[in-house]
Design a protein around this motif. Sequence first.
Motif, PDB file in Angstrom:
ATOM      1  N   THR A 197      35.406  32.930  -6.524  1.00  0.00           N
ATOM      2  CA  THR A 197      36.538  33.577  -5.561  1.00  0.00           C
ATOM      3  C   THR A 197      37.503  32.524  -5.111  1.00  0.00           C
ATOM      4  N   ILE A 217      34.576  41.785  -1.126  1.00  0.00           N
ATOM      5  CA  ILE A 217      35.346  40.713  -1.492  1.00  0.00           C
ATOM      6  C   ILE A 217      36.680  41.468  -2.124  1.00  0.00           C
ATOM      7  N   ILE A 218      37.794  41.073  -1.716  1.00  0.00           N
ATOM      8  CA  ILE A 218      38.890  41.717  -2.053  1.00  0.00           C
ATOM      9  C   ILE A 218      39.831  40.942  -2.957  1.00  0.00           C
ATOM     10  N   SER A 219      40.819  41.836  -3.676  1.00  0.00           N
ATOM     11  CA  SER A 219      41.608  41.070  -4.583  1.00  0.00           C
ATOM     12  C   SER A 219      42.708  40.289  -3.997  1.00  0.00           C
ATOM     13  N   HIS A 220      43.356  39.396  -4.450  1.00  0.00           N
ATOM     14  CA  HIS A 220      44.364  38.787  -4.041  1.00  0.00           C
ATOM     15  C   HIS A 220      45.683  39.583  -3.736  1.00  0.00           C
ATOM     16  N   TRP A 223      44.862  41.671  -0.495  1.00  0.00           N
ATOM     17  CA  TRP A 223      45.024  40.666   0.574  1.00  0.00           C
ATOM     18  C   TRP A 223      46.532  40.417   1.012  1.00  0.00           C
ATOM     19  N   GLN A 224      47.207  40.236  -0.067  1.00  0.00           N
ATOM     20  CA  GLN A 224      48.793  40.282   0.326  1.00  0.00           C
ATOM     21  C   GLN A 224      49.551  41.237   0.852  1.00  0.00           C
ATOM     22  N   VAL A 233      41.867  36.659   7.041  1.00  0.00           N
ATOM     23  CA  VAL A 233      41.177  37.913   6.645  1.00  0.00           C
ATOM     24  C   VAL A 233      39.725  37.746   6.588  1.00  0.00           C
ATOM     25  N   LEU A 234      39.214  36.458   6.077  1.00  0.00           N
ATOM     26  CA  LEU A 234      37.745  36.506   6.119  1.00  0.00           C
ATOM     27  C   LEU A 234      37.096  36.657   7.438  1.00  0.00           C
ATOM     28  N   VAL A 254      35.157  41.200   5.183  1.00  0.00           N
ATOM     29  CA  VAL A 254      35.698  40.559   4.058  1.00  0.00           C
ATOM     30  C   VAL A 254      34.908  39.211   3.896  1.00  0.00           C
ATOM     31  N   VAL A 257      38.070  36.186  -1.081  1.00  0.00           N
ATOM     32  CA  VAL A 257      39.424  36.753  -1.820  1.00  0.00           C
ATOM     33  C   VAL A 257      39.415  36.313  -3.205  1.00  0.00           C
ATOM     34  N   GLN A 270      40.488  46.353  -6.610  1.00  0.00           N
ATOM     35  CA  GLN A 270      41.231  45.778  -5.194  1.00  0.00           C
ATOM     36  C   GLN A 270      39.871  45.350  -4.549  1.00  0.00           C
TER      37      GLN A 270
END
Lengths: 873, 116
Positions: A197, A217-220, A223-224, A233-234, A254, A257, A270
């Motif tokens: 990550t 766990i989310i994708s970049h 997150w954007q 966001v964590l 979350v 990322v 995602q």
Amino acid sequence: MKDKRTPLPWRPSRDEIDEEILHHMRGRIDDLVRAGRSREDAEREVRQRFGNPGSVRKQTERVYAPERGSFFGTLVSEIVGAARSLRHRPAFALTAILLVAVGIGATTVMLAVVDAYLLRGMPFPHAERLAWINETPPQNERVRSRPAEVNWREADDVGLAVSWDRDAFTLLGDGPPQTVSGVWVPPDFFEAFGITTAMGRSFAPDEIGPNAAPVAIISHDLWQTRFGGAEDVLGHTIRMYASDRPDDAQALTVIGVLAADWWHMYESTQILTPLGSHDHPTYVVRIETGVEMHEAAQRMTAFARQSWGPEFSDWNVELSPMHEQHVEEVRPLLQTLGAGVSLVLLIACANVAVLFLVQAVGRTREFALRAALGAARSRLALRLVAEAAVVGLAGAVVGALISSQVLAVLGSAIEVRLGASVPGGTTALALQPRVLLVSIGITGVVTLLFGLAPLLAGIGGNLSGTLTGSGRSSTGTARHRTLRTGLIVLEVALSVALLVGAGLTMRSAIHLSNVELGFQPEGLIRMGFGMSSVRYPSAAEWHQRIEETVTAFREVPGVESVAAANPGAFSFAANLVTAVDGPMAESDTRLRAAVRYIGVDYLETLDIQQLDGRDFATSDNVDNEPVALVSDEFAATMWPGEDPMGKEIRIADPMGDGSPTQRRVVGVVGDTRESLTGERELPDAYIPLAQVPFPYVFLTVRAQVAPETLMPTLEQIVWNDDPEQPLNRPGLLQRVIDDAAATPQALARLLTVFASFGALLAVVGVYGVIAFAARQRRRELAVRVALGAARNDVLQIVLGHGARVVAVGLALGLFGAWFMAQTLASQIYGVSPTDPITFGGVATMLGLVALGAVLIPARKAAATDPMSLLRED
Amino acid sequence: MTRVRANRLYGAVELLILRSIDRHGPLHGLDIARAIATGSDATIQIEEGTLYPALHRMQKRGVLRGEWQKSDKGRRARVYDLTAEGRAELANELDSWVRHTAAIRQVLDIPEEEVS
């Protein structure tokens, strides 16, 4: 002005010394002729007087001896000379550079794509140890049923088995509901693929199963876009539900990322969240270090057979390297495109070589002079190669610039059209140093060929005869003519092969866009419609909810008809159907058919033809007799030569306990297709949805107006009733079908572009060479005319020469096209690789165009006034 | 013996070139050879292998200035003219040649009429 500076010692180039000496020799010959000697005599005398003429130049050059350079200096001086010489011939230089640029540019793009897909491998550490697990039945055996899943986690002498489950997650809160693709993974997923990550942490080993804390766990990217790249966001909680459990919204915290360049085969994943348990099908194994892949497969087979039991003791476990499987479908496409690009490069090179040859003939006297003055053949070769190198280098630079632009602009389009994601993501398509290096290598080889072509043709060889000829042009040596003609034959042949390839893919693409689907896709909207088992716990309630939605849709202005079905049209469906009576019933075989469960009006909505009997009615429900419709092909296969009406079939009930239900055939309908390419095509059978209600259906809407305009209204109707009702993949059926045809069409378009370019070059080449030959022979032709030959005879001579060149090219080309077509065979549909229309059409078309190109110089040659030519010089 | 002759010829060629240009104006190599041949009634046929190295050597030394010019037939020819240095050298060399040959003639004791 000049005198004010300290004059630099003037240093003549070798050419200048040669020119000065030649001037002297010519003058001497003229003097002798004027004194009454024959020209031949005079030439011989002057040559004798000069003794070894080269020594004059050598002696003169020796004056400047201290400044004469090493081999490197010679090379530099030749390259400078070459560049200067090319600048005086801008049309030639620019044409040659452009041709090289196009050839090298296309080749570099192709190399970059091949490198990214086929050579570089998967972007995981030790990706060569990752393999897909395939459980395969013994060969030639009809599949009865599949063995149960093996729990590979217990096979501890092989490696790390990884499972995952792709899913669609609908996010609630933090804005409007948004459905994104996600994946359920075991905690060791990260270890298996070597993923880390960028922020936060990955899953802990105990974060799996029903009791683990819900984390994600989310994708970049997500997150954007959804969380605005917020640092906090964590720890943030996402509320979401999975596609098959819409009633079961979960809150996930979350914890991490991913990096922006994270890639895992499926673009746009995602969200990752832990699987509910370890009992999930396993797809990939990371084989332990020190274990060979075949060893691992053996161990896994042994392990699996224990788990499967005696019924499947002849099944095997096969491992296919992850990368290999990923690019399996792309490989033949890239091979075809690679062949196309290579042909384009070859044609471009042949053309440039012809240009160099024709140029060289024009400069025969220059070379003869230099040779006569003692220039070594190696020095002449050096000059020719230097000129080719300048052209090659300039072409390669322009080509590399073109290719990097193409990759940057079209990278993602290339990925979509190839139908498989680029290992490592689209950015992996960028121009890599190793690709550039190979391109430079190819340029080098190509350059040597251009440069040496004139030498191979004998230019710069025995030329003393041309030296003193006062402008009487030579027709080039026989070897030169042969090489020139050979190159044109090659060009014609290569473009025939390319054109045939383009023609075949084109016909295939046309075939695909005209495939008789058995239904009308235009104006159809399709949307997936899942039922929440909390709000609609019984089949009757699902059914009612679907019926209500269908009714509400029907009332929308612009909607013509609506029907529910599972699965929808143009998606794969398969089930085994047994005939209760008839010949198929006697043998123990069953017919594999595409079985669809359809609501009323389905046939009408899709415009499927009713051939016999009746359509389903609302009365075909659980309270009445189980019935079925079959397609024409189904009937013909199951009961050849018999009337299918009233026959009984048995089909396993997918929603019940799997036991078969006996159904009576009440109608026969037209066949439909579920793919364009005809792979996996099965005969159709239909069952009333009301008799086998599914919690998940496709709603198909036929619009009278532009279907896009209806989609928001339809979505709103669904969400008015239930704001959290998932709707998956609402879209136009036509678009789904267009997408299915997109890759073959893109292939056809690309090959057509290549082929048109190749054919254009070939035709220009034919024109150029024939015109050149005609010009070279114009004195001979003029003499013939002067001696009484008719103009038509001249026309015939030139035309005949051209026709032979074209004919040989065509013949070789058709032969080559046959090979090209074999590599294409797996990618063309509805057209034979030896399709006579394509082969014949291409040969006729290119033949006519090429003959047209021959006709122009032939007519010109025939029309020239012979006397004006003979008076020349 | 051979070496002396070569040396003499070497000096003479340069002098012949300087003198020809001095008398006829700017000339290209061929015309210089023609001028020398005509001037000597075809007795001195200057070899190209001598002429061109000499022209270039003199050019490099700065006594001649070469220039490309279009001839009447449209061909390029390199035409040579004397520089100021060239003129000075011609005067010097001519003077030294006359004295030199007179001295040699005296030593060899050659009567006037045998020369022409």
